[in-house]
Design a protein around this motif. Sequence first.
Motif, short mmCIF file in Angstrom:
data_model
loop_
_atom_site.label_atom_id
_atom_site.label_comp_id
_atom_site.label_asym_id
_atom_site.label_seq_id
_atom_site.Cartn_x
_atom_site.Cartn_y
_atom_site.Cartn_z
N SER A 127 -24.55 20.19 -0.70
CA SER A 127 -25.26 21.14 -1.56
C SER A 127 -24.53 21.39 -2.88
O SER A 127 -25.11 21.97 -3.79
CB SER A 127 -25.45 22.47 -0.82
OG SER A 127 -24.19 23.08 -0.54
N GLY A 136 -31.45 24.37 -6.10
CA GLY A 136 -31.30 25.77 -5.69
C GLY A 136 -31.51 26.77 -6.79
O GLY A 136 -31.35 27.98 -6.57
N THR A 181 -29.99 30.25 -5.33
CA THR A 181 -30.01 30.38 -3.87
C THR A 181 -28.67 29.94 -3.31
O THR A 181 -28.28 28.78 -3.45
CB THR A 181 -31.14 29.54 -3.25
OG1 THR A 181 -32.39 29.95 -3.80
CG2 THR A 181 -31.17 29.69 -1.74
N GLU A 196 -29.14 32.42 3.82
CA GLU A 196 -29.46 32.17 2.42
C GLU A 196 -29.70 33.50 1.70
O GLU A 196 -30.36 34.38 2.24
CB GLU A 196 -30.70 31.28 2.28
CG GLU A 196 -30.50 29.87 2.79
CD GLU A 196 -31.73 29.01 2.53
OE1 GLU A 196 -32.73 29.57 2.05
OE2 GLU A 196 -31.69 27.80 2.83
#
Length: 449
Positions: A127, A136, A181, A196
């Motif tokens: 990520s 994100g 996020t 999250e």
Amino acid sequence: MDSESNIVDLTLSDNDDVSPDDTKLLSLQERILLLENKEQHLKMSGPVPTSPAKKRLHSSSDSDKSDVNITEVKTKNDGNWYEELPDVVDIEKENAKLEKIRLREQKKQEKELAKALKASEKEMQKSKKPDELLKGMKILIDQSIIFENESEDIFCALDDSNLKYNIEENSVNMSVMWCRTIVDVVVENNEVIKMEKEQVENVLVLVISNENFSKMVHAFVEKSKGKSSDETTLLDHITNIKSVFPHLDITCVVVGLDKYLRSVKENDMCSIDVKKRVRQVSKTAIEEATIEVQIQSFVNFNFLNTMREFGELLARFSKAIAEAPQRKEKHAQKCLAFSWYADADSSCPVKIGKDGSGFMKLWQQQIQQFHNVGPEVAEAITSKYPSPQILVQAYKACRSSEAAEKLLQDIVVRRNYGPLGTQRRIGPELSYKIHLFYSSRDGNQILQR
């Protein structure tokens, strides 16, 4: 005594007790006779209440009785009376079995937890890649922007960049903000829980309409002339926003200003006051007003021609904001690890191998930092003095400072080996500068006579 008298003597009644010490003195045959006589006595006297432990030893059949008697005899031969106790051994085995099962389940859970943590760590590393970071990000566009002319081009540009956006009511009118996020992993009850949460970034793009911008620049012009004006200047407008949101990094955007000013001047339907105001909004006035805001409020300005360009600007902002934490982390690690190093010039880097290769090239580049020193001169010096330490030791070995200053003088410098090659010698000026550089203790020393 005859055998018969012995048998009579060995007969026991119900109340007779024979201690284990007494039975040790009897032979095997005497013990068997003792048991037979006791059994006959029990048959004649009828059933005798027995303890629950002894009832389990006796069976309803005669064959079972004989087996029990043999068991009792074997037990007495060992010197212990048979007395059945609760199944302690069976309970211990059952507890040990349960403990093994518990340990097996615990190890299995630990293994699954470690596997889940490893998978989540791998996912977290994934990520952090630029493409994943950009996924994100979410752009928060104020709903008042959609009423501007050609605002649909903004969303076309964002769709082409595959960016997510929401149209909502922001805290600042005509603004664009970003929401990130953040994925976090928490271990609860031996389970990996993925959480999250959304975090609003401290970056704000403020869109100023052409009409409002021209009014604020006109107010700045009037104020600079010493005239009073009821209109808010550009600096006052930004200062008011900064006072409410001091943590925000603001960038102002004006779209199609030249087109607007031209259309007002050419439109006969516009009022005289509007045309007069627009005439005073010159390029010089715009520059002076924006520079004042940049100096006092640390706000940047972007002047764009179309809304499509504004959408592309938001896409670039999204990418920069998404990668900002990773860039800051890398910069912090670099500064922490090499805080005692000067920033290196990446134009001609020299790679140092594990075997030491590359040090000679690095030493030559250090010599080339002196003015008018080319690769041939650096190669000539480094071939005679292969390292800075050897050169410094040679300077210390000189008898006087004059001799040290002339140490590198007259070193032969060759150009183009072969019949067409030429050669020259290092002059006294360069020899003096290099000696002064490696011997002076003054950091502000000028390398000149």
